[in-house]
Design a protein around this motif. Structure first.
Motif, PDB file in Angstrom:
ATOM      1  N   THR A  96     -28.103 -47.139 -28.060  1.00 58.03           N
ATOM      2  CA  THR A  96     -28.080 -48.400 -28.801  1.00 58.03           C
ATOM      3  C   THR A  96     -26.676 -48.651 -29.335  1.00 58.03           C
ATOM      4  O   THR A  96     -26.068 -47.780 -29.963  1.00 58.03           O
ATOM      5  CB  THR A  96     -29.078 -48.360 -29.970  1.00 58.03           C
ATOM      6  N   VAL A  97     -26.169 -49.854 -29.051  1.00 62.69           N
ATOM      7  CA  VAL A  97     -24.815 -50.216 -29.458  1.00 62.69           C
ATOM      8  C   VAL A  97     -24.889 -51.467 -30.322  1.00 62.69           C
ATOM      9  O   VAL A  97     -25.569 -52.439 -29.970  1.00 62.69           O
ATOM     10  CB  VAL A  97     -23.923 -50.475 -28.226  1.00 62.69           C
ATOM     11  N   LYS A  98     -24.177 -51.460 -31.451  1.00 61.04           N
ATOM     12  CA  LYS A  98     -24.130 -52.625 -32.329  1.00 61.04           C
ATOM     13  C   LYS A  98     -22.988 -53.542 -31.906  1.00 61.04           C
ATOM     14  O   LYS A  98     -21.828 -53.122 -31.840  1.00 61.04           O
ATOM     15  CB  LYS A  98     -23.948 -52.195 -33.782  1.00 61.04           C
ATOM     16  N   VAL A  99     -23.319 -54.786 -31.627  1.00 56.54           N
ATOM     17  CA  VAL A  99     -22.327 -55.808 -31.294  1.00 56.54           C
ATOM     18  C   VAL A  99     -21.998 -56.568 -32.568  1.00 56.54           C
ATOM     19  O   VAL A  99     -22.890 -57.167 -33.182  1.00 56.54           O
ATOM     20  CB  VAL A  99     -22.866 -56.775 -30.219  1.00 56.54           C
ATOM     21  N   PRO A 100     -20.748 -56.553 -32.986  1.00 61.39           N
ATOM     22  CA  PRO A 100     -20.410 -57.221 -34.248  1.00 61.39           C
ATOM     23  C   PRO A 100     -20.481 -58.743 -34.113  1.00 61.39           C
ATOM     24  O   PRO A 100     -20.235 -59.287 -33.024  1.00 61.39           O
ATOM     25  CB  PRO A 100     -18.977 -56.758 -34.510  1.00 61.39           C
ATOM     26  N   PRO A 101     -20.809 -59.454 -35.203  1.00 57.95           N
ATOM     27  CA  PRO A 101     -20.845 -60.922 -35.149  1.00 57.95           C
ATOM     28  C   PRO A 101     -19.466 -61.486 -34.797  1.00 57.95           C
ATOM     29  O   PRO A 101     -18.432 -60.960 -35.213  1.00 57.95           O
ATOM     30  CB  PRO A 101     -21.245 -61.322 -36.584  1.00 57.95           C
ATOM     31  N   GLY A 102     -19.470 -62.564 -34.015  1.00 55.10           N
ATOM     32  CA  GLY A 102     -18.218 -63.240 -33.688  1.00 55.10           C
ATOM     33  C   GLY A 102     -17.433 -62.588 -32.558  1.00 55.10           C
ATOM     34  O   GLY A 102     -16.267 -62.939 -32.342  1.00 55.10           O
ATOM     35  N   ILE A 103     -18.037 -61.659 -31.825  1.00 57.40           N
ATOM     36  CA  ILE A 103     -17.312 -61.012 -30.732  1.00 57.40           C
ATOM     37  C   ILE A 103     -17.006 -62.027 -29.638  1.00 57.40           C
ATOM     38  O   ILE A 103     -17.766 -62.984 -29.426  1.00 57.40           O
ATOM     39  CB  ILE A 103     -18.132 -59.829 -30.164  1.00 57.40           C
ATOM     40  N   ARG A 104     -15.892 -61.858 -28.957  1.00 54.50           N
ATOM     41  CA  ARG A 104     -15.496 -62.765 -27.895  1.00 54.50           C
ATOM     42  C   ARG A 104     -15.719 -62.135 -26.531  1.00 54.50           C
ATOM     43  O   ARG A 104     -15.673 -60.901 -26.381  1.00 54.50           O
ATOM     44  CB  ARG A 104     -14.016 -63.140 -28.035  1.00 54.50           C
ATOM     45  N   SER A 105     -15.886 -62.979 -25.552  1.00 56.97           N
ATOM     46  CA  SER A 105     -16.033 -62.494 -24.185  1.00 56.97           C
ATOM     47  C   SER A 105     -14.744 -61.798 -23.758  1.00 56.97           C
ATOM     48  O   SER A 105     -13.649 -62.326 -23.942  1.00 56.97           O
ATOM     49  CB  SER A 105     -16.340 -63.665 -23.246  1.00 56.97           C
ATOM     50  N   GLY A 106     -14.874 -60.608 -23.212  1.00 52.51           N
ATOM     51  CA  GLY A 106     -13.713 -59.842 -22.791  1.00 52.51           C
ATOM     52  C   GLY A 106     -13.322 -58.743 -23.745  1.00 52.51           C
ATOM     53  O   GLY A 106     -12.556 -57.847 -23.385  1.00 52.51           O
ATOM     54  N   GLN A 107     -13.830 -58.798 -24.971  1.00 49.81           N
ATOM     55  CA  GLN A 107     -13.551 -57.722 -25.911  1.00 49.81           C
ATOM     56  C   GLN A 107     -14.279 -56.450 -25.484  1.00 49.81           C
ATOM     57  O   GLN A 107     -15.293 -56.486 -24.783  1.00 49.81           O
ATOM     58  CB  GLN A 107     -13.959 -58.110 -27.336  1.00 49.81           C
ATOM     59  N   THR A 108     -13.759 -55.314 -25.941  1.00 43.66           N
ATOM     60  CA  THR A 108     -14.260 -54.014 -25.496  1.00 43.66           C
ATOM     61  C   THR A 108     -14.751 -53.191 -26.674  1.00 43.66           C
ATOM     62  O   THR A 108     -14.090 -53.119 -27.715  1.00 43.66           O
ATOM     63  CB  THR A 108     -13.157 -53.237 -24.758  1.00 43.66           C
ATOM     64  N   LEU A 109     -15.890 -52.580 -26.486  1.00 38.79           N
ATOM     65  CA  LEU A 109     -16.422 -51.623 -27.450  1.00 38.79           C
ATOM     66  C   LEU A 109     -16.254 -50.221 -26.869  1.00 38.79           C
ATOM     67  O   LEU A 109     -16.494 -50.001 -25.680  1.00 38.79           O
ATOM     68  CB  LEU A 109     -17.900 -51.900 -27.732  1.00 38.79           C
ATOM     69  N   ARG A 110     -15.866 -49.273 -27.695  1.00 35.21           N
ATOM     70  CA  ARG A 110     -15.609 -47.909 -27.228  1.00 35.21           C
ATOM     71  C   ARG A 110     -16.735 -46.980 -27.673  1.00 35.21           C
ATOM     72  O   ARG A 110     -17.037 -46.887 -28.877  1.00 35.21           O
ATOM     73  CB  ARG A 110     -14.272 -47.401 -27.770  1.00 35.21           C
ATOM     74  N   LEU A 111     -17.338 -46.296 -26.713  1.00 36.63           N
ATOM     75  CA  LEU A 111     -18.357 -45.295 -27.014  1.00 36.63           C
ATOM     76  C   LEU A 111     -17.708 -43.926 -26.861  1.00 36.63           C
ATOM     77  O   LEU A 111     -17.548 -43.406 -25.751  1.00 36.63           O
ATOM     78  CB  LEU A 111     -19.552 -45.434 -26.067  1.00 36.63           C
ATOM     79  N   ARG A 112     -17.330 -43.321 -27.952  1.00 31.79           N
ATOM     80  CA  ARG A 112     -16.591 -42.060 -27.902  1.00 31.79           C
ATOM     81  C   ARG A 112     -17.488 -40.917 -27.423  1.00 31.79           C
ATOM     82  O   ARG A 112     -18.620 -40.772 -27.865  1.00 31.79           O
ATOM     83  CB  ARG A 112     -16.001 -41.741 -29.271  1.00 31.79           C
ATOM     84  N   GLY A 113     -16.922 -40.128 -26.504  1.00 31.81           N
ATOM     85  CA  GLY A 113     -17.639 -38.963 -26.013  1.00 31.81           C
ATOM     86  C   GLY A 113     -18.780 -39.274 -25.065  1.00 31.81           C
ATOM     87  O   GLY A 113     -19.566 -38.378 -24.732  1.00 31.81           O
TER      88      GLY A 113
END
Length: 327
Positions: free
Chosen positions: A257-274
């Motif tokens: 499960t990953v939380k997407v922050p409000p206001g994120i833009r298309s093309g932004q990247t979330l990092r899942l460490r490890g």
């Protein structure tokens, strides 16, 4: 007075004086097949011709001998061996004058030994050579690359992403030998796995080189690589982009499960460490989740009405800054 037994090695092989080593080798192979005594039994002229082209090849394929031959002409042997004359007795010397062909079972054995001698420290710079009269598959499977006799060999090995991530044992057919190879976890396209002593055997000294497996990963429908990181694209809806959301994202270990922050833009990247790829020395890398806002192509009547209401009351204009743009 010029020596009466002087031989024009370039003419014997049918090449020019500016011929490359590869061109000389190609010419020798063609003539060797034609004039070898095994293929011309009882033909003394063919045997003598074979000795001459073998002598010519040894000299012209050796950088130092060729340089002396080009410089001193008919006196090159004396220049190379001093007042005693004759062939220089280096590690790569071959006495073709009284060569005993009966010690070889077939043509391949002679050529492989002859070229194997050239690959010793006394031979030319440029590595080992091999020669085969047959052109069939050497028995390793698709991607196998025939390499020099007595030297290293390479082969391409395709793995699925799962096999590469977890590590896998593969059974390989080397033609005259079946071996089991363990591919460690974390291999990627471009990785090399060395299998010591499983390369080609030099028929002159029976020493074997190493076998190198070039790893190639099969394409995956979801995961890709970006440097050392595992990368994927995950679509979200416009409302999830505005309001934020908790979404399920596949990883090599399963869904997380990953939380997407409000206001994120298309093309932004979330990092899942490890959660990324296995690095044999550094543990797990990261997984990069690239967000793509996916606009729905079909709407229900109710959804359309709500989007129209949002449009009518919306205060945000993402193109405000364009009003200040000019040439």
């Amino acid at each position: 007075m010029a020596s009466t037994d002087f031989k024009d090695y370039y003419a014997l092989l049918g090449v020019s004086k500016s011929a490359t080593v590869e061109e000389i080798k190609k010419a020798f192979r063609k003539l060797a097949v034609k004039h070898h005594p095994d293929r011309n039994p009882g033909d003394k002229a063919a045997e003598e011709r074979f000795k001459e082209i073998s002598e010519a090849y040894e000299v012209l394929s050796d950088k130092e001998k060729r340089q002396k031959y080009d410089q001193f002409g008919q006196y090159w042997k004396q220049a190379g061996a001093g007042a005693t004359g004759g062939w220089p007795q280096g590690n790569g010397g071959v006495n073709v004058g009284d060569f005993d062909f009966s010690q070889y079972g077939n043509f391949d054995e002679f050529i492989n030994e002859l070229l194997g001698r050239f690959s010793t420290p006394g031979g030319p710079r440029g590595g080992n050579y091999t020669y085969r009269t047959n052109t069939g598959n050497p028995g390793y499977g698709e991607g196998f690359a025939q390499q020099p006799s007595g030297g290293d060999q390479t082969a391409n090995l395709r793995l699925s992403l799962l096999e590469a991530f977890r590590g896998v044992q593969k059974r390989l057919n080397l033609g005259n030998e079946i071996i089991d190879v363990r591919i460690p976890a974390g291999a990627k396209t471009g990785s090399k796995v060395r299998i010591k002593g499983k390369g080609s055997a030099n028929p002159y000294n029976q020493q074997r080189g190493d076998l190198y497996l070039n790893i190639e990963l099969e394409p995956h429908s979801f995961f890709q690589f970006e440097d050392d990181n595992l990368v994927c694209e995950v679509p979200i809806t416009p409302d999830e982009a505005v309001l934020g959301a908790s979404i399920e994202v596949p990883t090599p270990d399963g869904q997380v499960t990953v939380k997407v922050p409000p206001g994120i833009r298309s093309g932004q990247t979330l990092r899942l460490r490890g959660k990324g790829w296995v690095h044999p020395k550094d543990g797990r890398g990261d997984q990069l989740v690239k967000i793509v806002i996916d606009t729905p192509q079909s709407l229900t009547q109710a959804e359309r009405e709500y989007y129209e209401k949002i449009r009518d009351i919306r205060t945000y204009n993402p193109r405000n800054h364009l009003q200040r743009i000019s040439l």
